[in-house]
Structures are given as structure tokens and as C-alpha cells.
Design a protein around this motif. Structure first.
Motif, mmCIF file in Angstrom:
data_model
loop_
_atom_site.group_PDB
_atom_site.id
_atom_site.type_symbol
_atom_site.label_atom_id
_atom_site.label_comp_id
_atom_site.label_asym_id
_atom_site.label_seq_id
_atom_site.Cartn_x
_atom_site.Cartn_y
_atom_site.Cartn_z
ATOM 1 N N ILE A 170 0.846 -1.200 0.000
ATOM 2 C CA ILE A 170 0.000 0.000 0.000
ATOM 3 C C ILE A 170 0.883 1.253 0.000
ATOM 4 C CG2 ILE A 170 -1.699 1.325 1.328
ATOM 5 C CD1 ILE A 170 -2.907 -1.210 2.287
ATOM 6 N N SER A 171 2.075 1.143 0.516
ATOM 7 C CA SER A 171 2.936 2.324 0.629
ATOM 8 C C SER A 171 3.320 2.864 -0.758
ATOM 9 C CB SER A 171 4.203 1.972 1.409
ATOM 10 O OG SER A 171 5.023 1.139 0.632
ATOM 11 N N HIS A 172 3.786 4.065 -0.790
ATOM 12 C CA HIS A 172 4.158 4.684 -2.060
ATOM 13 C C HIS A 172 5.371 3.960 -2.645
ATOM 14 C CE1 HIS A 172 5.340 7.623 -5.006
ATOM 15 N NE2 HIS A 172 4.183 8.240 -4.817
ATOM 16 N N LYS A 208 8.423 6.722 -3.303
ATOM 17 C CA LYS A 208 8.803 7.823 -2.419
ATOM 18 C C LYS A 208 8.681 7.533 -0.935
ATOM 19 C CE LYS A 208 8.003 11.507 -5.722
ATOM 20 N NZ LYS A 208 6.695 11.851 -6.324
ATOM 21 N N CYS A 209 8.257 6.345 -0.572
ATOM 22 C CA CYS A 209 8.078 6.041 0.849
ATOM 23 C C CYS A 209 9.423 6.131 1.579
ATOM 24 C CB CYS A 209 7.475 4.656 1.023
ATOM 25 S SG CYS A 209 7.475 4.105 2.730
ATOM 26 N N PRO A 210 9.511 6.963 2.601
ATOM 27 C CA PRO A 210 10.793 7.142 3.301
ATOM 28 C C PRO A 210 11.030 6.120 4.406
ATOM 29 C CG PRO A 210 9.164 8.626 4.218
ATOM 30 C CD PRO A 210 8.454 7.854 3.130
ATOM 31 N N ALA A 211 10.077 5.229 4.616
ATOM 32 C CA ALA A 211 10.135 4.392 5.814
ATOM 33 C C ALA A 211 11.249 3.363 5.757
ATOM 34 C CB ALA A 211 8.796 3.688 5.999
ATOM 35 N N LEU A 219 8.274 0.349 8.929
ATOM 36 C CA LEU A 219 7.994 1.227 10.058
ATOM 37 C C LEU A 219 7.550 2.574 9.503
ATOM 38 C CD1 LEU A 219 11.175 0.066 11.922
ATOM 39 C CD2 LEU A 219 8.844 -0.378 12.704
ATOM 40 N N CYS A 220 6.249 2.722 9.355
ATOM 41 C CA CYS A 220 5.683 3.890 8.668
ATOM 42 C C CYS A 220 6.036 5.185 9.393
ATOM 43 C CB CYS A 220 4.171 3.747 8.585
ATOM 44 S SG CYS A 220 3.338 5.226 8.009
ATOM 45 N N GLU A 221 6.488 6.165 8.620
ATOM 46 C CA GLU A 221 6.842 7.448 9.222
ATOM 47 C C GLU A 221 5.719 8.459 9.104
ATOM 48 O OE1 GLU A 221 10.698 8.836 8.117
ATOM 49 O OE2 GLU A 221 11.618 6.880 8.511
ATOM 50 N N GLN A 222 4.567 7.981 8.683
ATOM 51 C CA GLN A 222 3.385 8.843 8.618
ATOM 52 C C GLN A 222 3.588 10.049 7.711
ATOM 53 O OE1 GLN A 222 0.465 8.626 10.974
ATOM 54 N NE2 GLN A 222 1.117 6.546 11.376
ATOM 55 N N CYS A 223 4.266 9.853 6.605
ATOM 56 C CA CYS A 223 4.508 10.988 5.726
ATOM 57 C C CYS A 223 3.234 11.387 4.988
ATOM 58 C CB CYS A 223 5.610 10.666 4.726
ATOM 59 S SG CYS A 223 5.059 9.560 3.421
ATOM 60 N N GLY A 224 2.286 10.496 4.924
ATOM 61 C CA GLY A 224 1.019 10.835 4.313
ATOM 62 C C GLY A 224 0.953 10.619 2.814
ATOM 63 N N LEU A 225 1.989 10.062 2.233
ATOM 64 C CA LEU A 225 1.977 9.835 0.796
ATOM 65 C C LEU A 225 1.044 8.694 0.402
ATOM 66 C CD1 LEU A 225 5.698 10.175 -0.284
ATOM 67 C CD2 LEU A 225 3.759 11.479 -1.139
ATOM 68 N N CYS A 226 0.759 7.818 1.329
ATOM 69 C CA CYS A 226 -0.137 6.710 0.983
ATOM 70 C C CYS A 226 -1.200 6.562 2.064
ATOM 71 C CB CYS A 226 0.662 5.420 0.840
ATOM 72 S SG CYS A 226 1.193 4.742 2.415
ATOM 73 N N ASP A 227 -2.078 5.586 1.883
ATOM 74 C CA ASP A 227 -3.173 5.405 2.831
ATOM 75 C C ASP A 227 -2.747 4.844 4.176
ATOM 76 O OD1 ASP A 227 -4.970 6.367 1.076
ATOM 77 O OD2 ASP A 227 -5.726 4.411 0.405
ATOM 78 N N LEU A 228 -1.534 4.283 4.211
ATOM 79 C CA LEU A 228 -1.135 3.603 5.448
ATOM 80 C C LEU A 228 -1.165 4.536 6.657
ATOM 81 C CD1 LEU A 228 1.778 1.267 4.329
ATOM 82 C CD2 LEU A 228 -0.463 0.611 5.170
ATOM 83 N N ALA A 229 -0.646 5.739 6.461
ATOM 84 C CA ALA A 229 -0.562 6.649 7.586
ATOM 85 C C ALA A 229 -1.923 6.784 8.266
ATOM 86 C CB ALA A 229 -0.050 8.004 7.132
HETATM 87 S S1 SF4 Z 1 2.585 7.033 4.814
HETATM 88 FE FE1 SF4 Z 1 4.048 5.623 5.724
HETATM 89 S S2 SF4 Z 1 4.034 3.882 4.423
HETATM 90 FE FE2 SF4 Z 1 2.998 5.484 3.269
HETATM 91 S S3 SF4 Z 1 4.577 6.315 1.994
HETATM 92 FE FE3 SF4 Z 1 4.566 7.504 3.912
HETATM 93 S S4 SF4 Z 1 6.008 6.530 5.307
HETATM 94 FE FE4 SF4 Z 1 5.639 5.137 3.588
#
Ligand code: SF4
Ligand code: SF4
Lengths: 526, 286
Positions: free
Chosen positions: A89-91, A94-97, A105-115
Motif C-alpha cells: 500500500i505504501s508509495h 517515495k516512501c521514506p520508511a 515502520l511507517c513514518e506517517q509521511c502521508g503519501l499513501c493510505d497507510l498513515a
Molecule cells: S505514509 Fe508511511 S508507508 Fe505510506 S509512503 Fe509515507 S512513510 Fe511510507
């Protein structure tokens, strides 16, 4: 995309199917855990009613299973649930996790729905894992410790984790991703949100932690406790207490208490009645071991001399008898509500065990190979009663009705056979087979071998008669022996399946879950 | 015989800069050095291996492309390369590029091209057998049966095309960091050397099996939140520092001041027996 693998791409359509299944499930009273065959059966039924759904065969299976579990899951506190999300699901670029072995370990960057999903789950109290592939999921599911899983993933991954979840009877809800290609995936948020937030009173009696229960039960067999029950200052009693203490697996008492808990949901407090009954069950078990060791001329048990080696046969026989006496005494003095029922179960178990043993002992003296049917009967008679007594005790203590008792009886029969087949196989998985197994001990493997390759069995027999010791090792390397082992393994699978099938009519989910888990513990995969 | 030059453009959804590739090609052409341009080596190796005959049989070759380790194992694993073949691999943005090129002979012919026209994006794992210890974790892990095991126990990538686009999960599972996905964005999964922080093997998988699952998960969550917080604080501190030292010159000055005025070597290379350590000179020099 292969047949039956489809997923409608719109939330509305998904919702529509979910509603259909809800109605269907309400009619057919699904009690979890469902076995794979049952899930397939129900999705077949649904497709017959709604032929247009045939494209979504796998999805239907997932949804049916979800509905079977939904009520239980609703009863499980959020902080005992684990949310498994897929990394895809992550980007994708661009996902920085970062990752650890369990996953992202999601960093909650908000690029995908996971956050968003993770914060919502966090707020509720879920434990969340964002896994890549299925390793973490498999580990969790097979740990035997997980009480509930809400899993998001592709239909492929569910196919792989489903059997694990069934085996450990983990209450679980699976939500499929819209796409199956492992990249920038999307999940139906409406559906997920609905599932995540579900919390209701339900008929769930709570997860039974077999490990803590085991520790607790063990305490009932401490020396001082046994002295309090048996008395002291008598050399024979001392030997009996000593023997009772040896090897503390306490399987049977544990089973009894676990079944009791499954009905009452009262984990943690056990009065004297329960403790005495637990000890009585162990008395019967330990008595049968003493007598078995004498009959089988075994010199060691638990890596130590058997009782008749440490003392002598008459002393051992007598201690066995003493334990049988104590067993019945504990029942009589337990103060339980249904003493008569308990006595009936215990004495029938005792009788059946002796009859099974008797058949084997009488066979031994005439050195004739047993047929498959005879072996299975001996297997069942020898082992099932001990399991059954423990299970029935738990059920009777909790006022279970006749129907449940009948199911437990069928379950025990199949379980006992599976247990013995596994034991038989384990003997063949050693480096050598010590005792002439098919003259002292009935073996399914050698019976199957004899059926297909009697000349091999004859060769083995002749060489053994001549005192050729190398045969004990060589025998295990024959292709024919391996073939027979394979056939036996298949029978093991079949009897394990039979054991689970016997639970089909059980209406009580907590007990059904427990008995499913117990099978796995008593007859583990090798 | 002169060295044969190959350049991989990683064109199929590639990860290397088109410009760098173009620059390299122009340089070579200016110098009149012949080379073979491979549109996408990952793809060609799998789909049209015969096209790479010249690479496999070259006695002395240089390949420019993505990570050296990735390309090397990609080619080695094909099993087609002839034994005496010496091949060097360089990243297209390699610092030593000029030096390498300066040693090449010119007038070695016209540029050639190996096309890759398949629509399939070549995404699949490559095993670095210098690292792999045959534990089979990848094999058990992969959902799509990409791996299999040979009679002698070697784990091999046998169904590359089954591999799911962009899924590098098995590479993370590998305890040896032996699995390479040449087109992956991160090092060391792309065959790079990594920065040493990746794939830190904790014992969390073991903990999960032996301890209370829920406490292990809670602890993991807490640790992670703490590390995020630390990260944030660190970032803030960095920004503050940048704000207070205006411009790079000032920073340099600060550094200069710290250095002592002795003329020993230890400013560049630490020496154990430098006497400026005990004299009244600034001890920070060593
Ligand atoms: S919200 Fe979390 S999982 Fe999604 S792209 Fe950002 S860091 Fe990665
Ligand atoms: S996981 Fe890594 S070390 Fe283990 S077999 Fe696979 S590539 Fe080799």
C-alpha cells in the motif's frame, strides 16, 4: 486474471456482495472455525443462488469466513487484535520508511493510505504490522499466541495464510486489496473502517492461554499439595507421590481445565473440586504408565529407570493399583455436582483402555501381523479414553449437555488414532528401531509395508530372528519402508481431518476453537 | 585484443539517470571509442540471452551501468559467460570514469545497439553467491515460487518471470543481504554497499516466537516512536545549527580554530605516537 480470482473494483459492489453474504450467513448459522471444505461448500451454495457471483469465487470464500468470525472478533478487545497491513500500500518510490524484520515502520509521511489507517488503528489500541510478504503473518498465526487478526492483503496471500489461521483457529477477518500486483495497492477504506471499529458484546468466552494455564496446573502437583491429598509417612505413598511428580507435562489436567474455561469463561480461579479432579485424571494416567512399562518390559521412562526397575515388579504393580484407588477417591471426595456422571466416564475410560490393551497383549503372544483395521482399533482404544476422560470431565463440570458429550466422544476417538499414528511414525523417524516393533508393538507403518511388500517384511523378520542387529538401521533406509511411511503420513492427515470434522456440529465457538487448537498441540506437525 | 565496452541504459523503467548515460555515450563517441549499448541488460539476459553473446565471450570487457555488484552477479548467474572472461563493472556515475576511459584505445569501431522490445518489465532477484549461505529463507518466503533448490543444495532463481513487480521482500528477509534487485531504489537491495543501517537484524522474529507476542509488539512500537522523536529532534537541532552559523565560511572558520598549529601528520591520518598529544598544543588535533 484466473477464474474466480476477481474482485469488483467498486466499494458499492463490494458492499452489495457483503450484504448478500450477511443474509446467507445469518440463515446458515456458521460457527467458527470453518474448515476449508466448509468454506468452499458455502461459496458453492452462494454461487448457485447468485450465478453472477461465479467470477468472485475466492472473494466469496474470504467473505464467508469473515462472517463466520465476525461475532467473535467483535467480542475481542481492540488491544488483543493485530492489524496486518501489506507493504504494497505504501508509495512505491517515495516512501521514506525503514524496515525491520517484521516489516515497514511507517513514518506517517502521508503519501499513501497507510498513515491514516495506522493512526486510526493506533487510536483504537490495535497492534499494527505492515508486512512485506507473508513471513510475519505466518509466524504470528502459527505462534499459537495470537488472539485475533485483522488482515489486509491480496487474495493470493490469503490463500497461503488461510490454512495457518484455520489450524490455530485464530479469529480473523481478511480484507482483500483491489489489485493483486504488489504495488501501490488500495484497500476499500469503508470496509476496513467498519471492520476495525467493530466492538460488541458477543458469545465469545475469551481466549484461553494454554501456556499460563499449564503453569498454573503444574502447581497442583507440587509435593506438599500431593501430600495433603494422599497423606504421608507411608513408604508406598511416598513412592506414589514421587512417581506422580515425575514428568510434569500435565496434559490431561490441562485439557480438563481448558474445556471447563471454554464453557465458563472463568479463567484463573479454580476451587478444590477442580483441583481434585485434575489430580484424579493424572492418577489414572500415571497408573497406566506403570503398568504399561511392566507389560512392555521398558527399562526407562523420562530418561530415568521405570518404577519396576527402580524397585521391582510387585512393588510397581501395587503402586499402580494404589494410584487407581486414589483416582477414584479424588472423584468421590471432590464435591462435584455430577459425581455419578464423572464416575461413569472415568470407569468407562478405564474399561476401554484395558480392553484395548488386552487386545494388544493377547495378539503379542501369537506373533501374527495385525490388519489395518485391527491396528486402528487398538490405537483408538489405547489412547482415546485418556483424552476423552479429561475432556468430558471439563465438560461435565461446566454442565455441558449430552450433545456436546457425544461430540467430545467422537473427537477423542479420531484424536487418539491420530496421536498413535504420529507416535508410530516418530519411531520410524529415529536412526534405528530398537525393539522388534511389530512383535511387541502394533505398527501401522509395518502393516502397510507388509500389505504391499510381504517379501520385505519376511526378510526383516528372518534377519531379526537370526540375531542380525544391523537390520534395525537398514530397515529404515529401504525405499519400501519410506513408501509405507508416506502412506502412513497420509493417513495421519486424514485422521487429523476427521478429528476436526467431528467438531462440525458443535455450536459452541469457544469450545470449537479450543478443540481445534488442542489437536495441533497434541498432534503437532513434524 | 582491446577491451570491449558495454553500456547498459536500464531503459525499462530504469533507475539510472538518462543524462549520465547520454553523457558517457557522447564522451566515447567523441573519442571515437567503439561500444555496445544495451537498452536493458536485466531484460535481455532473461528474454533474449543470445543477443548478449558478445558480452559473454569477450575476453576483456568493461560494463557501465547500475551497481557493479548487481551487474556482476546478473551476468555470472546466467552461467553463459566464458571462463577466461575478465570483466570490470562500473556505475555510469563512477568517480573514476574519466580515468577508466582515458586508458581505452580509440578507433575501435562504430557503436552497436542491443534492443529490448518486450513489454515485460524485468524485475527479478539476483543472488550474490559470495554472500548466500543457502539457508533457503527466500525460498520459503516467496509466495510465487521464484526460487528453487538444486540437487546440490544451491538456492537458485528459477522462475524469474513469476516475480512480482516492485516486491523486494525476499531481499529483506535474507540474513546475508545476498539478494539483489538491480532496479530497486535503495541500497543495498540494488546491489550497492548500503549505508550500514539497513536490514538491521534484530531478534524480533525470535522474540515473537518465544515471548508474549503482544508485549513484543508494544515494545517495538514504543521503540520506533522514540526513534522517530529522536529523528525529529535531530532534524530540529541541525536546522538550528544551520540557522545560527550563517553561511559555510563561518563553519570552516570554526573548524580551523580547533586545529592545533603543530605540523604532524595526524591532522590527516591519526598517528599513535604524536607528541602534540601531551604538549600544550590543542589535543583535539589527534
Ligand atoms: S505514509 Fe508511511 S508507508 Fe505510506 S509512503 Fe509515507 S512513510 Fe511510507
Ligand atoms: S535467503 Fe539469502 S542466504 Fe538464504 S538462501 Fe536465500 S539468498 Fe541465500
Amino acid at each position: 486474471m484466473s477464474f474466480g480470482n476477481d474482485l469488483p473494483q467498486h466499494p458499492e459492489k463490494l458492499k452489495q456482495i457483503r450484504d448478500l453474504i450477511r443474509d446467507y450467513a445469518a440463515e446458515s448459522e456458521l460457527v467458527p472455525p470453518l474448515q476449508e471444505e466448509e468454506v468452499i461448500f458455502h461459496s458453492g451454495e452462494l454461487i448457485q443462488k447468485h450465478p453472477e457471483l461465479f467470477l468472485y469465487q475466492k472473494l466469496l470464500a474470504v467473505m464467508i469466513n469473515n462472517y463466520a468470525w465476525s461475532n467473535i472478533v467483535a467480542g475481542i478487545p481492540f488491544n488483543r487484535r493485530i492489524l496486518l497491513l501489506p507493504k504494497c500500500i505504501s508509495h512505491s518510490t517515495k516512501c521514506p520508511a525503514k524496515y525491520d524484520e517484521l516489516g515497514l515502520l511507517c513514518e506517517q509521511c502521508g503519501l499513501c493510505d497507510l498513515a491514516g489507517i495506522i493512526s486510526q488503528a493506533d487510536e483504537l489500541g490495535y497492534h499494527t504490522i505492515v508486512s512485506e510478504g507473508t513471513t510475519s503473518a505466518s509466524l504470528l498465526l502459527s505462534s499459537g499466541q495470537v488472539e485475533c487478526v485483522v488482515g489486509v492483503g491480496c487474495l493470493h496471500s490469503f490463500e497461503r495464510s488461510f490454512p495457518l489461521a484455520v489450524k490455530e483457529a485464530v479469529p480473523s477477518i481478511a480484507i482483500p486489496l483491489y489489485n493483486n500486483d504488489c504495488k501501490d495497492s488500495k484497500v476499500d477504506r469503508i470496509w476496513l473502517d467498519e471492520v476495525l471499529a467493530v466492538r460488541n458484546e458477543s458469545n465469545w468466552k475469551g481466549w484461553i492461554n494454554l501456556d499460563t494455564l499449564k503453569t498454573l496446573v503444574k502447581e497442583w502437583f507440587a509435593t506438599d499439595k500431593l501430600i495433603a491429598l494422599f497423606g504421608e509417612n507411608d513408604p508406598t505413598i511416598d513412592i506414589a507421590i514421587n512417581w506422580m511428580e515425575k514428568d510434569g507435562k500435565r496434559w490431561r489436567p490441562l485439557i480438563m481445565v481448558a474445556v471447563y474455561d471454554a464453557f465458563t469463561g472463568k479463567s484463573g480461579e479454580y476451587d478444590e473440586t477442580i483441583q481434585k479432579l485434575a489430580v484424579s485424571i493424572e492418577c489414572f494416567h500415571k497408573a497406566s504408565l506403570v503398568h504399561d512399562d511392566i507389560a512392555d518390559e521398558d527399562d526407562e521412562r523420562y530418561g530415568k529407570p521405570t518404577l519396576h526397575k527402580e524397585y521391582d515388579v510387585p512393588v510397581a504393580l501395587n503402586v499402580g493399583d494404589l494410584l487407581v484407588g486414589y483416582g477414584y477417591q479424588m472423584i468421590a471426595e471432590s464435591g462435584a455436582k455430577h459425581i455419578r456422571k464423572l464416575l461413569k466416564v472415568a470407569s468407562h475410560g478405564h474399561r476401554d483402555l484395558s480392553l484395548g490393551q488386552g487386545e494388544e497383549l493377547l495378539w503379542r503372544s501369537n506373533e501374527k501381523l495385525l490388519t489395518q483395521e485391527e491396528i486402528l482399533r487398538i490405537f483408538s482404544n489405547k489412547t482415546s479414553p485418556a483424552f476423552e476422560v479429561a475432556l468430558q470431565f471439563g465438560a461435565i463440570l461446566a454442565d455441558a449437555n449430552e450433545d456436546v458429550q457425544q461430540i467430545i466422544s467422537n473427537y477423542s476417538k479420531a484424536l487418539g488414532i491420530a496421536y498413535q499414528i504420529k507416535d508410530d511414525l516418530d519411531d520410524f523417524r529415529q536412526d534405528s528401531i530398537a525393539s522388534g516393533f511389530n512383535t511387541v508393538q502394533p505398527s501401522l507403518v509395518s502393516t502397510l509395508l507388509n500389505k504391499k511388500h510381504p517379501e520385505k517384511m519376511q526378510e526383516w523378520f528372518d534377519r531379526m530372528q537370526k540375531g542380525d542387529t544391523s537390520i534395525a538401521t537398514e530397515f529404515l533406509q529401504w525405499d519400501e519402508t519410506k513408501e509405507a511411511m508416506k502412506a502412513t503420513e497420509e493417513m495421519l492427515v486424514e485422521y487429523k481431518r476427521n478429528t476436526l470434522k467431528s467438531l462440525k456440529p458443535l455450536k459452541h465457538p469457544t469450545l470449537k476453537i479450543l478443540l481445534t487448537r488442542l489437536l495441533n498441540r497434541i498432534v503437532p506437525e513434524s | 585484443m582491446s577491451k570491449q565496452i558495454f553500456i547498459c541504459g536500464c531503459e525499462k523503467d530504469g533507475k539510472i539517470e538518462k543524462e549520465s548515460v547520454q553523457k558517457l555515450r557522447s564522451t566515447l563517441e567523441e573519442k571515437n571509442i567503439g561500444y555496445t549499448y544495451i537498452e536493458d541488460m536485466c531484460g535481455t539476459i532473461l528474454k533474449n540471452p543470445d543477443d548478449l553473446e558478445s558480452l559473454y565471450t569477450a575476453e576483456d570487457a568493461i560494463v557501465f551501468g547500475c551497481q557493479a555488484r548487481a551487474m556482476q552477479h546478473l551476468v555470472d548467474n546466467s552461467g553463459k559467460k566464458i571462463e577466461k572472461n575478465v570483466t570490470e563493472y562500473h556505475h555510469v556515475e563512477d568517480e573514476n570514469q574519466e580515468e577508466v576511459i582515458s586508458q581505452l584505445e580509440s578507433n575501435t569501431g562504430e557503436p552497436l545497439k542491443i534492443k529490448y522490445t518486450d513489454s515485460w518489465k524485468p524485475w527479478y532477484p539476483v543472488i550474490d553467491y559470495e554472500r548466500c549461505n543457502g539457508c533457503r529463507k527466500c525460498l520459503n518466503f516467496c509466495l510465487f515460487s521464484v526460487y528453487s533448490v538444486e540437487d546440490d543444495g544451491t538456492v537458485v532463481v528459477s522462475a524469474s518471470a513469476n516475480c512480482k513487480d516492485m516486491c523486494p521482500a525476499c531481499a529483506r528477509v535474507c540474513p546475508q543481504n545476498a539478494i539483489i534487485f538491480p532496479k530497486h531504489a535503495e541500497s543495498p537491495i540494488d546491489g550497492g554497499e548500503g549505508d550500514g543501517t539497513e536490514n538491521e537484524k534484530t531478534d524480533i522474529l525470535e522474540q515473537i516466537q518465544n515471548e508474549d507476542v503482544y508485549s513484543v509488539l508494544s515494545a517495538r512500537r514504543k521503540n520506533f516512536q522514540v526513534s522517530l522523536l529522536k529523528n525529529d529532534q535531530f532534524k530540529m537541532a541541525e536546522e538550528e545549527r544551520r540557522a545560527c552559523c550563517s553561511g559555510p565560511d563561518k563553519k570552516e572558520e570554526v573548524k580551523e580554530e580547533e586545529k592545533c598549529d603543530c605540523d604532524c601528520n595526524c591532522k590527516e591520518e591519526p598517528e599513535s605516537k604524536c607528541d602534540c598529544k601531551d604538549g600544550d598544543s590543542n589535543s583535539s588535533c589527534c
